[in-house]
Design a protein around this motif. Structure first.
Motif, PDB file in Angstrom:
ATOM      1  N   ARG A 142       0.834  -1.202   0.000  1.00 20.63           N
ATOM      2  CA  ARG A 142       0.000   0.000   0.000  1.00 20.63           C
ATOM      3  C   ARG A 142       0.869   1.252   0.000  1.00 20.63           C
ATOM      4  NH1 ARG A 142      -3.641  -0.190   4.705  1.00 20.63           N
ATOM      5  NH2 ARG A 142      -4.288  -2.094   3.680  1.00 20.63           N
ATOM      6  N   ARG A 143       1.970   1.215   0.734  1.00 16.88           N
ATOM      7  CA  ARG A 143       2.858   2.377   0.789  1.00 16.88           C
ATOM      8  C   ARG A 143       3.454   2.673  -0.584  1.00 16.88           C
ATOM      9  NH1 ARG A 143       8.641   3.482   2.856  1.00 16.88           N
ATOM     10  NH2 ARG A 143       8.455   5.673   3.347  1.00 16.88           N
ATOM     11  N   ILE A 144       3.895   1.645  -1.280  1.00 14.72           N
ATOM     12  CA  ILE A 144       4.475   1.839  -2.610  1.00 14.72           C
ATOM     13  C   ILE A 144       3.415   2.337  -3.582  1.00 14.72           C
ATOM     14  CG2 ILE A 144       5.486   0.640  -4.585  1.00 14.72           C
ATOM     15  CD1 ILE A 144       7.003  -1.108  -2.589  1.00 14.72           C
ATOM     16  N   GLU A 145       2.232   1.749  -3.542  1.00 22.64           N
ATOM     17  CA  GLU A 145       1.164   2.186  -4.442  1.00 22.64           C
ATOM     18  C   GLU A 145       0.794   3.638  -4.189  1.00 22.64           C
ATOM     19  OE1 GLU A 145      -1.761  -0.790  -3.614  1.00 22.64           O
ATOM     20  OE2 GLU A 145      -0.979  -2.146  -5.175  1.00 22.64           O
ATOM     21  N   LEU A 181      14.678  10.359  -5.255  1.00 24.75           N
ATOM     22  CA  LEU A 181      15.850   9.483  -5.262  1.00 24.75           C
ATOM     23  C   LEU A 181      16.070   8.817  -3.904  1.00 24.75           C
ATOM     24  CD1 LEU A 181      18.335  11.558  -7.434  1.00 24.75           C
ATOM     25  CD2 LEU A 181      17.111   9.471  -8.063  1.00 24.75           C
ATOM     26  N   ILE A 182      15.760   9.519  -2.834  1.00 22.34           N
ATOM     27  CA  ILE A 182      15.865   8.917  -1.497  1.00 22.34           C
ATOM     28  C   ILE A 182      14.854   7.783  -1.367  1.00 22.34           C
ATOM     29  CG2 ILE A 182      15.445   9.331   0.962  1.00 22.34           C
ATOM     30  CD1 ILE A 182      16.632  12.163   0.491  1.00 22.34           C
ATOM     31  N   GLN A 183      13.617   8.031  -1.768  1.00 19.89           N
ATOM     32  CA  GLN A 183      12.589   6.991  -1.699  1.00 19.89           C
ATOM     33  C   GLN A 183      12.946   5.806  -2.598  1.00 19.89           C
ATOM     34  OE1 GLN A 183       9.828   6.693   0.258  1.00 19.89           O
ATOM     35  NE2 GLN A 183      10.622   8.487   1.316  1.00 19.89           N
ATOM     36  N   LEU A 184      13.452   6.088  -3.773  1.00 23.27           N
ATOM     37  CA  LEU A 184      13.851   5.023  -4.690  1.00 23.27           C
ATOM     38  C   LEU A 184      14.950   4.169  -4.068  1.00 23.27           C
ATOM     39  CD1 LEU A 184      13.606   3.691  -7.456  1.00 23.27           C
ATOM     40  CD2 LEU A 184      15.226   5.374  -8.319  1.00 23.27           C
ATOM     41  N   ASP A 185      15.867   4.798  -3.382  1.00 23.54           N
ATOM     42  CA  ASP A 185      16.926   4.059  -2.693  1.00 23.54           C
ATOM     43  C   ASP A 185      16.361   3.160  -1.598  1.00 23.54           C
ATOM     44  OD1 ASP A 185      19.663   3.420  -2.400  1.00 23.54           O
ATOM     45  OD2 ASP A 185      19.819   4.799  -0.695  1.00 23.54           O
ATOM     46  N   PHE A 186      15.368   3.656  -0.862  1.00 19.06           N
ATOM     47  CA  PHE A 186      14.706   2.825   0.159  1.00 19.06           C
ATOM     48  C   PHE A 186      14.059   1.598  -0.476  1.00 19.06           C
ATOM     49  CE2 PHE A 186      13.818   6.739   3.009  1.00 19.06           C
ATOM     50  CZ  PHE A 186      15.070   6.622   3.586  1.00 19.06           C
ATOM     51  N   ARG A 198      13.855  -4.183  -1.863  1.00 19.19           N
ATOM     52  CA  ARG A 198      13.859  -5.220  -2.901  1.00 19.19           C
ATOM     53  C   ARG A 198      15.021  -6.184  -2.688  1.00 19.19           C
ATOM     54  NH1 ARG A 198      14.928  -3.609  -9.084  1.00 19.19           N
ATOM     55  NH2 ARG A 198      16.828  -2.958  -8.082  1.00 19.19           N
ATOM     56  N   LEU A 199      16.187  -5.676  -2.346  1.00 15.30           N
ATOM     57  CA  LEU A 199      17.350  -6.535  -2.106  1.00 15.30           C
ATOM     58  C   LEU A 199      17.121  -7.456  -0.909  1.00 15.30           C
ATOM     59  CD1 LEU A 199      20.302  -7.376  -2.622  1.00 15.30           C
ATOM     60  CD2 LEU A 199      20.965  -5.489  -1.116  1.00 15.30           C
ATOM     61  N   VAL A 243       9.818  -0.873  -8.643  1.00 13.24           N
ATOM     62  CA  VAL A 243      11.090  -0.159  -8.784  1.00 13.24           C
ATOM     63  C   VAL A 243      11.380   0.108 -10.259  1.00 13.24           C
ATOM     64  CG1 VAL A 243      13.590  -0.338  -8.445  1.00 13.24           C
ATOM     65  CG2 VAL A 243      12.046  -0.907  -6.588  1.00 13.24           C
ATOM     66  N   GLN A 244      11.086  -0.834 -11.125  1.00 15.65           N
ATOM     67  CA  GLN A 244      11.287  -0.614 -12.559  1.00 15.65           C
ATOM     68  C   GLN A 244      10.400   0.534 -13.052  1.00 15.65           C
ATOM     69  OE1 GLN A 244      13.521  -2.022 -14.601  1.00 15.65           O
ATOM     70  NE2 GLN A 244      14.336  -3.169 -12.870  1.00 15.65           N
ATOM     71  N   LYS A 245       9.179   0.614 -12.543  1.00 15.35           N
ATOM     72  CA  LYS A 245       8.296   1.713 -12.931  1.00 15.35           C
ATOM     73  C   LYS A 245       8.836   3.039 -12.408  1.00 15.35           C
ATOM     74  CE  LYS A 245       3.515   2.842 -13.460  1.00 15.35           C
ATOM     75  NZ  LYS A 245       2.134   2.394 -13.310  1.00 15.35           N
ATOM     76  N   MET A 246       9.429   3.024 -11.212  1.00 18.13           N
ATOM     77  CA  MET A 246      10.016   4.245 -10.670  1.00 18.13           C
ATOM     78  C   MET A 246      11.188   4.713 -11.523  1.00 18.13           C
ATOM     79  SD  MET A 246       9.851   3.843  -6.584  1.00 18.13           S
ATOM     80  CE  MET A 246       8.370   3.206  -5.827  1.00 18.13           C
ATOM     81  N   TYR A 247      11.907   3.783 -12.137  1.00 17.62           N
ATOM     82  CA  TYR A 247      12.968   4.178 -13.064  1.00 17.62           C
ATOM     83  C   TYR A 247      12.389   4.941 -14.241  1.00 17.62           C
ATOM     84  CZ  TYR A 247      16.125   0.879 -10.683  1.00 17.62           C
ATOM     85  OH  TYR A 247      16.889   0.207  -9.773  1.00 17.62           O
TER      86      TYR A 247
END
Length: 120
Positions: free
Chosen positions: A3-6, A33-38, A43-44, A97-101
Motif C-alpha cells: 500500500r505504501r508503494i502504491e 531518489l531517497i525513496q527510490l533508494d529505500f 527489494r534486495l 522499482v522498474q516503474k520508478m525508473y
C-alpha cells in the motif's frame, strides 16, 4: 509495504502532472531518489529472504524424499506456501522499482526538467 508503494507511486504520478518551479523540482527529485533508494534496499532484502526460503524449501523436499516423514512433509509444504507469497511480493517490488525508473526518466526529460539540478 504494498500500500505504501502504491500510494507513493500515485503521488509521483500526480507530481509529474504539475508545473513545478525549479526549486520544487529539485526538492522533489532529491526526495524521489531517497525513496527510490529505500525501495531498492527493500527489494534486495526481499530477494535474499526469498532465496533463503527457496533453499530451505528445496532442502526440506530433498530430505522429505529420503526420510518420508509426515512432519517434514507438513514443514515442506508450509515453506513452499511462504515461498509462493515471498516470490509474489518480490515481483511486485521489482515491477514497482522498474516503474520508478521510468518516472525518473520522465523527470529528467528536457521538456519536463530543464534545469541542471541532479544529472547523474
Amino acid at each position: 509495504m504494498r500500500r505504501r508503494i502504491e500510494n507513493y507511486m500515485s503521488y509521483v504520478e500526480s507530481m509529474l502532472e504539475k508545473e513545478l518551479s525549479s526549486e520544487e523540482k529539485e526538492q522533489f527529485v532529491r526526495q524521489f531518489l531517497i525513496q527510490l533508494d529505500f525501495y531498492q534496499h527493500e527489494r534486495l532484502i526481499h530477494l535474499l529472504v526469498t532465496l533463503a526460503f527457496a533453499v530451505l524449501g528445496i532442502t526440506s523436499l530433498m530430505f522429505n524424499y529420503v526420510l518420508l516423514s509426515i512432519p517434514l512433509t507438513v514443514f515442506s509444504f508450509g515453506v513452499l506456501i511462504f515461498l509462493f507469497f515471498y516470490v509474489r511480493h518480490y515481483f511486485f517490488l521489482e515491477r514497482s522499482v522498474q516503474k520508478m525508473y521510468t518516472y525518473y526518466d520522465r523527470l529528467m526529460e528536457p521538456k519536463i526538467f530543464t534545469d541542471n539540478v541532479i544529472n547523474p
